[in-house]
Design an enzyme around this catalytic site. Sequence first.
Site, PDB file in Angstrom:
ATOM      1  N   ASN A 124      59.654  -7.129  66.321  1.00  0.00           N
ATOM      2  CA  ASN A 124      58.426  -6.334  66.244  1.00  0.00           C
ATOM      3  C   ASN A 124      57.954  -5.927  67.638  1.00  0.00           C
ATOM      4  O   ASN A 124      58.625  -6.171  68.643  1.00  0.00           O
ATOM      5  CB  ASN A 124      57.337  -7.101  65.483  1.00  0.00           C
ATOM      6  CG  ASN A 124      56.932  -8.394  66.172  1.00  0.00           C
ATOM      7  OD1 ASN A 124      57.170  -8.585  67.369  1.00  0.00           O
ATOM      8  ND2 ASN A 124      56.310  -9.290  65.425  1.00  0.00           N
ATOM      9  N   GLU A 158      76.133   7.332 107.702  1.00  0.00           N
ATOM     10  CA  GLU A 158      74.990   6.717 107.018  1.00  0.00           C
ATOM     11  C   GLU A 158      74.177   5.828 107.965  1.00  0.00           C
ATOM     12  O   GLU A 158      73.296   5.092 107.524  1.00  0.00           O
ATOM     13  CB  GLU A 158      75.482   5.891 105.821  1.00  0.00           C
ATOM     14  CG  GLU A 158      76.058   6.750 104.708  1.00  0.00           C
ATOM     15  CD  GLU A 158      76.357   5.953 103.432  1.00  0.00           C
ATOM     16  OE1 GLU A 158      76.333   4.709 103.473  1.00  0.00           O
ATOM     17  OE2 GLU A 158      76.592   6.606 102.399  1.00  0.00           O
ATOM     18  N   HIS A 208      78.766  -1.668 109.202  1.00  0.00           N
ATOM     19  CA  HIS A 208      79.773  -1.398 108.173  1.00  0.00           C
ATOM     20  C   HIS A 208      81.060  -0.880 108.824  1.00  0.00           C
ATOM     21  O   HIS A 208      82.169  -1.293 108.481  1.00  0.00           O
ATOM     22  CB  HIS A 208      79.257  -0.368 107.171  1.00  0.00           C
ATOM     23  CG  HIS A 208      78.250  -0.892 106.198  1.00  0.00           C
ATOM     24  ND1 HIS A 208      77.070  -1.460 106.579  1.00  0.00           N
ATOM     25  CD2 HIS A 208      78.277  -0.926 104.836  1.00  0.00           C
ATOM     26  CE1 HIS A 208      76.385  -1.814 105.502  1.00  0.00           C
ATOM     27  NE2 HIS A 208      77.106  -1.513 104.425  1.00  0.00           N
ATOM     28  N   GLN A 246      57.466 -15.494  72.120  1.00  0.00           N
ATOM     29  CA  GLN A 246      57.770 -16.819  72.666  1.00  0.00           C
ATOM     30  C   GLN A 246      59.265 -17.131  72.603  1.00  0.00           C
ATOM     31  O   GLN A 246      59.792 -17.870  73.447  1.00  0.00           O
ATOM     32  CB  GLN A 246      56.953 -17.905  71.944  1.00  0.00           C
ATOM     33  CG  GLN A 246      57.156 -18.027  70.470  1.00  0.00           C
ATOM     34  CD  GLN A 246      56.222 -17.153  69.645  1.00  0.00           C
ATOM     35  OE1 GLN A 246      55.816 -16.081  70.089  1.00  0.00           O
ATOM     36  NE2 GLN A 246      55.894 -17.627  68.458  1.00  0.00           N
ATOM     37  N   GLU A 303      67.664   7.103  64.952  1.00  0.00           N
ATOM     38  CA  GLU A 303      68.408   5.851  64.876  1.00  0.00           C
ATOM     39  C   GLU A 303      69.509   5.978  63.820  1.00  0.00           C
ATOM     40  O   GLU A 303      70.668   5.672  64.065  1.00  0.00           O
ATOM     41  CB  GLU A 303      67.452   4.722  64.512  1.00  0.00           C
ATOM     42  CG  GLU A 303      68.122   3.376  64.326  1.00  0.00           C
ATOM     43  CD  GLU A 303      67.175   2.326  63.761  1.00  0.00           C
ATOM     44  OE1 GLU A 303      67.491   1.132  63.872  1.00  0.00           O
ATOM     45  OE2 GLU A 303      66.126   2.695  63.188  1.00  0.00           O
ATOM     46  N   HIS A 304      69.130   6.416  62.612  1.00  0.00           N
ATOM     47  CA  HIS A 304      70.084   6.674  61.533  1.00  0.00           C
ATOM     48  C   HIS A 304      69.983   8.145  61.156  1.00  0.00           C
ATOM     49  O   HIS A 304      68.890   8.643  60.890  1.00  0.00           O
ATOM     50  CB  HIS A 304      69.749   5.858  60.277  1.00  0.00           C
ATOM     51  CG  HIS A 304      69.542   4.399  60.513  1.00  0.00           C
ATOM     52  ND1 HIS A 304      68.283   3.837  60.701  1.00  0.00           N
ATOM     53  CD2 HIS A 304      70.427   3.377  60.572  1.00  0.00           C
ATOM     54  CE1 HIS A 304      68.401   2.533  60.860  1.00  0.00           C
ATOM     55  NE2 HIS A 304      69.691   2.219  60.796  1.00  0.00           N
ATOM     56  N   GLN A 322      64.480   3.201  54.043  1.00  0.00           N
ATOM     57  CA  GLN A 322      64.076   2.866  55.409  1.00  0.00           C
ATOM     58  C   GLN A 322      62.565   2.689  55.525  1.00  0.00           C
ATOM     59  O   GLN A 322      62.089   1.870  56.311  1.00  0.00           O
ATOM     60  CB  GLN A 322      64.580   3.928  56.383  1.00  0.00           C
ATOM     61  CG  GLN A 322      66.088   3.957  56.521  1.00  0.00           C
ATOM     62  CD  GLN A 322      66.659   2.599  56.884  1.00  0.00           C
ATOM     63  OE1 GLN A 322      66.402   2.055  57.951  1.00  0.00           O
ATOM     64  NE2 GLN A 322      67.448   2.024  55.984  1.00  0.00           N
ATOM     65  N   HIS A 376      61.144  -0.899  55.247  1.00  0.00           N
ATOM     66  CA  HIS A 376      61.178  -1.867  56.336  1.00  0.00           C
ATOM     67  C   HIS A 376      59.789  -2.202  56.869  1.00  0.00           C
ATOM     68  O   HIS A 376      59.479  -3.361  57.157  1.00  0.00           O
ATOM     69  CB  HIS A 376      62.023  -1.332  57.501  1.00  0.00           C
ATOM     70  CG  HIS A 376      63.477  -1.637  57.395  1.00  0.00           C
ATOM     71  ND1 HIS A 376      63.984  -2.886  57.609  1.00  0.00           N
ATOM     72  CD2 HIS A 376      64.535  -0.836  57.122  1.00  0.00           C
ATOM     73  CE1 HIS A 376      65.307  -2.858  57.459  1.00  0.00           C
ATOM     74  NE2 HIS A 376      65.664  -1.626  57.161  1.00  0.00           N
ATOM     75  N   ASP A 399      73.565  -0.768  57.026  1.00  0.00           N
ATOM     76  CA  ASP A 399      72.709  -1.928  57.278  1.00  0.00           C
ATOM     77  C   ASP A 399      73.429  -3.231  56.988  1.00  0.00           C
ATOM     78  O   ASP A 399      73.082  -4.269  57.559  1.00  0.00           O
ATOM     79  CB  ASP A 399      71.452  -1.852  56.410  1.00  0.00           C
ATOM     80  CG  ASP A 399      70.403  -0.905  56.985  1.00  0.00           C
ATOM     81  OD1 ASP A 399      70.496  -0.560  58.174  1.00  0.00           O
ATOM     82  OD2 ASP A 399      69.487  -0.529  56.230  1.00  0.00           O
ATOM     83  N   THR A 443      62.078   1.161  62.694  1.00  0.00           N
ATOM     84  CA  THR A 443      63.273   1.851  62.218  1.00  0.00           C
ATOM     85  C   THR A 443      62.971   3.291  61.832  1.00  0.00           C
ATOM     86  O   THR A 443      61.820   3.650  61.539  1.00  0.00           O
ATOM     87  CB  THR A 443      63.883   1.095  61.024  1.00  0.00           C
ATOM     88  OG1 THR A 443      65.182   1.635  60.735  1.00  0.00           O
ATOM     89  CG2 THR A 443      63.011   1.218  59.790  1.00  0.00           C
TER      90      THR A 443
END
Length: 434
Positions: free
Chosen positions: A217, A419, A424, A193, A331-332, A262, A265, A365, A240
């Site tokens: 999430n 083309e 043009h 939302q 990611e890491h 990690q 998380h 982090d 993660t």
Amino acid sequence: MLRTVDISTSDLDDYRAAVPRAAVDVESALAAVVPVCDAVRDRGEEALREFSERFDHCLPEHLRVPVEQLDAALADLDPDLRASFEESVRRRRAVCEAAERETSSDVIEVAEGAHVTQRLVPVDRVGLYVPGGLAPLASSVIMNVVPAQVAGVGLIAVASPPQADFGGLPHPNILALCRLLGVDEVYAVGGAQAIAMFAHGVPGLCRRVDLVTGPGNIYVVAAKRHLRGIVGIDSEAGPTEIAILADETADPRFVAADLMSQAEHDPMAAAVLVTDSPALAAAVEEALDPMVDATLHADRIRTSLSSQQSGIVLVRDLEQGLAVVDAYAAEHLEIQTRDAAKVAARVHNAGAIFVGSWAPVSLGDYSAGSTHVLPTGGAAHHSSGLSVRSFMRAVHVIDYTRQALLALAEGVERFALAENLPGHANAVAVRRMS
């Protein structure tokens, strides 16, 4: 012939709805596109051929064009048209190379009297999402707000889930950081939302934004995907992940602690050790048990570490290990090996690379100075972490004199006619003949 829209007397917060624009019904197109995409996923080349016949009314002999055909096409190209192509390539390359050298604010003279400037312009208004579920990530306020401010974004709004423990407000640390950074438009709205609020705007509450950034999430990610196009997004970040490339010189306690950090998380977080040392692997496993038992979120960590997304990958040597982590595109990525800096310099695919024993992901982090909003799920193959440039747009400013246009006019007209776009060509021809 052209519809006139007079907004000279209007004073609106948002003028987008007042400007003529074609309606694009993405949802109805999606209904037709999804079965096509699924068929290609499931049936591969067979489906591609089927759709070539159905939609293009022909069946290519080769879906991938042979190199010989490419060579033949170039050999048969009209010499004058080729010259037009090459000049277009040269000019485009000159501008790109200038931008790559970070001199894009300079005026680039592609020919006498012909100038192109790439001007970097900040996004007008952004909505920054800060998670507040399993961990109220106040650090994400810094990671989102600071680059937006440095980019010059004028209007910044932050949304974070309301917390029952704090009277329906976001976590106090999140609020404090917003204030510290001078952000006073903050919403106690979470999940999908919040993304919808930013994308569509809510009359009397929140103006729509141009760009939404920040981790979240699966529902936040789904909302970003659904609303992409209505609003810009940074990425579709998933759970993660950490990968550690280590050899026998690594300290198993450090490796265990970093994997655990990690996994803390999210039960879906991924923690992967890639090593050519069975002895290190065994020592890391031995170190993990007491370390996990002693921490607050032991159940969550054990779920993460024991699930299919986590594990230890044994490799034959460091070369293979590098190939594995490059393919994984974490990611890491931590490098805990002998000559760690040299090894790290050979990595191509990672959101962020942490070099040696004294640069844990936890540092990144929070306070390393780097970003922690990074590509996940292998997206580091093609995407980067959130940065100042994420909040900026490149606008080309084209400024040609009459002589500069005339020097190029015939080539542009030739290109346009090739083309099958005579209008043009005419836009240039009328100037050439005036």
